[in-house]
Design a protein around this motif. Structure first.
Motif, short mmCIF file in Angstrom:
data_model
loop_
_atom_site.label_atom_id
_atom_site.label_comp_id
_atom_site.label_asym_id
_atom_site.label_seq_id
_atom_site.Cartn_x
_atom_site.Cartn_y
_atom_site.Cartn_z
N ALA A 1 6.34 12.30 1.63
CA ALA A 1 6.94 11.04 2.08
C ALA A 1 7.06 10.05 0.92
O ALA A 1 8.07 9.35 0.80
CB ALA A 1 6.10 10.44 3.21
N ARG A 2 6.04 9.97 0.08
CA ARG A 2 6.09 9.04 -1.04
C ARG A 2 7.17 9.45 -2.05
O ARG A 2 7.87 8.59 -2.60
CB ARG A 2 4.73 8.96 -1.73
CG ARG A 2 4.67 7.91 -2.85
CD ARG A 2 3.26 7.64 -3.33
NE ARG A 2 2.64 8.82 -3.91
CZ ARG A 2 1.58 9.44 -3.42
NH1 ARG A 2 1.02 9.01 -2.30
NH2 ARG A 2 1.07 10.51 -4.02
N VAL B 1 13.62 0.70 3.11
CA VAL B 1 13.17 2.09 3.31
C VAL B 1 12.74 2.78 2.01
O VAL B 1 12.55 3.99 1.99
CB VAL B 1 14.29 2.93 3.98
CG1 VAL B 1 14.58 2.41 5.37
CG2 VAL B 1 15.56 2.95 3.13
N SER B 2 12.58 2.04 0.93
CA SER B 2 12.19 2.67 -0.32
C SER B 2 11.34 1.72 -1.15
O SER B 2 11.25 0.52 -0.85
CB SER B 2 13.43 3.10 -1.12
OG SER B 2 14.17 1.96 -1.56
N GLY B 3 10.75 2.26 -2.19
CA GLY B 3 9.95 1.46 -3.09
C GLY B 3 9.87 2.12 -4.45
O GLY B 3 9.72 3.34 -4.55
N ALA B 4 10.01 1.34 -5.49
CA ALA B 4 9.91 1.88 -6.85
C ALA B 4 8.46 2.26 -7.14
O ALA B 4 7.52 1.70 -6.57
CB ALA B 4 10.40 0.85 -7.85
N TRP B 5 8.28 3.22 -8.06
CA TRP B 5 6.93 3.64 -8.42
C TRP B 5 6.11 2.48 -8.96
O TRP B 5 4.88 2.47 -8.86
CB TRP B 5 7.00 4.75 -9.48
CG TRP B 5 7.47 6.08 -8.95
CD1 TRP B 5 8.66 6.69 -9.21
CD2 TRP B 5 6.76 6.96 -8.07
NE1 TRP B 5 8.74 7.89 -8.54
CE2 TRP B 5 7.58 8.09 -7.84
CE3 TRP B 5 5.51 6.91 -7.46
CZ2 TRP B 5 7.19 9.15 -7.03
CZ3 TRP B 5 5.11 7.97 -6.65
CH2 TRP B 5 5.94 9.08 -6.45
N GLU C 1 6.21 -0.60 -7.88
CA GLU C 1 5.96 -1.62 -6.85
C GLU C 1 5.09 -1.00 -5.76
O GLU C 1 5.59 -0.52 -4.74
CB GLU C 1 7.29 -2.13 -6.29
CG GLU C 1 8.16 -2.77 -7.37
CD GLU C 1 9.54 -3.17 -6.85
OE1 GLU C 1 9.87 -2.84 -5.70
OE2 GLU C 1 10.28 -3.82 -7.61
N ALA C 2 3.78 -1.04 -6.00
CA ALA C 2 2.84 -0.29 -5.16
C ALA C 2 2.89 -0.67 -3.69
O ALA C 2 2.93 0.19 -2.81
CB ALA C 2 1.41 -0.48 -5.69
N ALA C 3 2.91 -1.98 -3.39
CA ALA C 3 2.88 -2.42 -1.99
C ALA C 3 4.13 -1.96 -1.25
O ALA C 3 4.05 -1.47 -0.11
CB ALA C 3 2.75 -3.94 -1.92
N ASP C 4 5.30 -2.11 -1.88
CA ASP C 4 6.55 -1.68 -1.25
C ASP C 4 6.58 -0.17 -1.06
O ASP C 4 7.08 0.34 -0.05
CB ASP C 4 7.75 -2.11 -2.10
CG ASP C 4 7.98 -3.61 -2.07
OD1 ASP C 4 7.43 -4.27 -1.16
OD2 ASP C 4 8.70 -4.11 -2.94
N LEU C 5 6.03 0.56 -2.04
CA LEU C 5 6.04 2.02 -1.95
C LEU C 5 5.13 2.51 -0.83
O LEU C 5 5.48 3.46 -0.12
CB LEU C 5 5.61 2.63 -3.29
CG LEU C 5 5.71 4.15 -3.40
CD1 LEU C 5 7.12 4.64 -3.09
CD2 LEU C 5 5.30 4.61 -4.79
N VAL C 6 4.01 1.85 -0.64
CA VAL C 6 3.11 2.22 0.47
C VAL C 6 3.80 2.02 1.81
O VAL C 6 3.74 2.88 2.71
CB VAL C 6 1.80 1.39 0.41
CG1 VAL C 6 1.01 1.55 1.71
CG2 VAL C 6 0.95 1.80 -0.77
N LYS C 7 4.47 0.89 1.96
CA LYS C 7 5.18 0.60 3.21
C LYS C 7 6.30 1.60 3.45
O LYS C 7 6.48 2.11 4.57
CB LYS C 7 5.75 -0.82 3.14
CG LYS C 7 6.41 -1.29 4.41
CD LYS C 7 6.88 -2.74 4.26
CE LYS C 7 7.58 -3.22 5.53
NZ LYS C 7 8.05 -4.63 5.38
N ALA C 8 7.06 1.90 2.39
CA ALA C 8 8.17 2.85 2.53
C ALA C 8 7.66 4.26 2.80
O ALA C 8 8.29 5.03 3.54
CB ALA C 8 9.03 2.84 1.27
#
Length: 425
Positions: free
Chosen positions: A145-146, A77-81, A83-90
């Motif tokens: 959300a981001r 449910v989260s993504g580091a700044w 890690e672009a792909a994970d952040l988009v999904k989260a």
């Protein structure tokens, strides 16, 4: 003809891809409902349209809540700044308009079939709605959300460093998040989850609050806040406000808390309002008592956050909260905030002088320890005293009953079918 055939094949392929989560979610929900029905078979049917939750004993409420308690790891449910792909999904997950039923598959039951808790889990409290002033203050290109998705990864790193000994293990940190831990497509289990809020909080090891300036205008949010404080140590609350604090937003926070009224709180799903107001009536002497406790604790806990995160500008950062404490009539709290405002420069100077290689992280860590130790000794007793003054006796009695049902522990539950009480370790 070939194109249509390909389209049909593509749809079939997508359906097949969906089937695993659909089957898993359906199996989990059927298992949960079967267990609920098995516990309810021992009780008479509720009258007057009341939810079946109200006929259960505290022991069986604990049993059912342990069955329904779900948790998701930060990776889901989260993504580091960085890690672009994970952040988009989260970011998609945190969109207020996206209530995909598949999200229930992001989490898992947090108690094993044998009734053993998987590990620590934090209750994550937040407001879904985008604050009204967001675009004008933060900019139209800034995503609410981001910001939330990234902030969850930040607090997970802090928790991982503190409890797992390695910030890099942040993706393992677990949270209870309503959007995925409550099945959005099953009204029966959803209604149980709503009524079992207190029990979920009993099992939680902390409260993480994503706190924009609109947080205290939402009925669910303020109830989660005060409910947690009724059960747990105030030091177990972690406020995440860094993405939302600006010079221009501080007056909005102050105004919302200063003028807080339970009757003015907003509730997206209006039928939930009466459920929550009934809970307030059970746990607090009066709505005014609830409001007073909310104001006192929000000033105190936000000041702790400010002292830890903005020590370089201690006098300026704490002044609005000192003034708010004074205006609200919390004279002892105001005096404590005056004290810490004078102590912060000394603590910071010491932390800087002792930090190896001038590490900013080392300074922040040392300062946070000082703030937390002082807060625990000086302010927590005020919160506990305030809680005792505003809480209703029957509410406190029920909390004590819940704790008795777990025998003082929150790490295991006896799911047995023989009516034996829940076990804790």
């Amino acid at each position: 003809r070939r194109s249509k055939t390909n389209d049909v094949q593509r749809i079939d392929d997508e359906t097949e891809k969906e089937e695993p989560w659909v089957a898993r979610v359906a199996a989990d929900l059927e298992k949960h409902k079967a267990y609920i029905n098995q516990r309810l078979a021992r009780y008479p049917k509720p009258s007057g349209g009341r939810h079946p939750y109200f006929v259960l004993s505290a022991q069986d409420r604990i049993r059912v809540s342990a069955r329904l308690l779900r948790g998701c790891e930060a990776r889901a449910v989260s993504g580091a700044w960085t890690e672009a792909a994970d952040l988009v999904k989260a970011t998609s997950f945190w969109s207020p308009c996206d209530k995909n039923e598949s999200y229930y598959d992001l989490c898992r039951d947090w108690f094993t079939a044998e009734g053993v808790k998987e590990g620590k889990i934090r209750f994550l409290s937040h407001s879904w709605g985008i604050p009204n002033e967001w675009d004008s203050i933060m900019g139209s290109k800034s995503s609410y959300a981001r910001a939330k998705a990234a902030e969850v990864s930040c607090v997970a790193k802090d928790i991982a460093a503190r409890e797992l000994g390695d910030a890099e293990r942040w993706k393992e940190v677990a949270f209870w998040v309503d959007k995925c831990c409550i099945p959005q497509g099953d009204r029966t289990v959803m209604s149980w989850c709503v009524n079992l809020l207190e029990e979920f909080i009993v099992f939680s090891d902390g409260l993480v609050v994503l706190l924009p300036w609109s947080y205290f205008s939402r009925l669910w949010c303020v109830y989660e806040w005060v409910c947690f404080l009724l059960v747990h140590d105030p030091m177990d609350i972690e406020i995440c406000a860094d993405p939302f604090i600006r010079d221009s937003t501080i007056p909005l926070y102050i105004e919302c808390i200063k003028n807080f009224k339970l009757a003015n709180c907003q509730c997206f799903h209006e039928p939930d309002r009466q459920v929550l107001l009934d809970k307030v009536a059970m746990y607090y002497k009066t709505p005014a008592a609830f409001e007073k406790f909310l104001k006192f604790t929000s000033i105190a806990l936000f000041s702790r956050c400010v002292a830890s995160r903005r020590s370089g500008k201690a006098a300026v950062s704490l002044k609005p909260w000192q003034d708010l404490a004074r205006d609200a009539g919390f004279t002892e709290l105001e005096a404590k905030l005056n004290d810490i405002a004078s102590l912060l420069p000394k603590w910071r100077a010491t932390a800087v002088s002792q930090a190896k290689s001038g590490s900013t992280h080392a300074v922040q860590t040392a300062l946070s320890i000082e703030v937390d130790n002082w807060f625990s000794e000086e302010v927590v007793p005020l919160i506990i005293r305030e809680r005792a003054e505003v809480a209703a006796e029957r509410g406190l009695a029920y909390i004590a009953e819940l704790r008795m049902a777990t025998k003082g522990g929150r790490r295991s539950v006896a799911f047995g079918h023989d009516g034996v009480g829940c076990g804790g370790s």
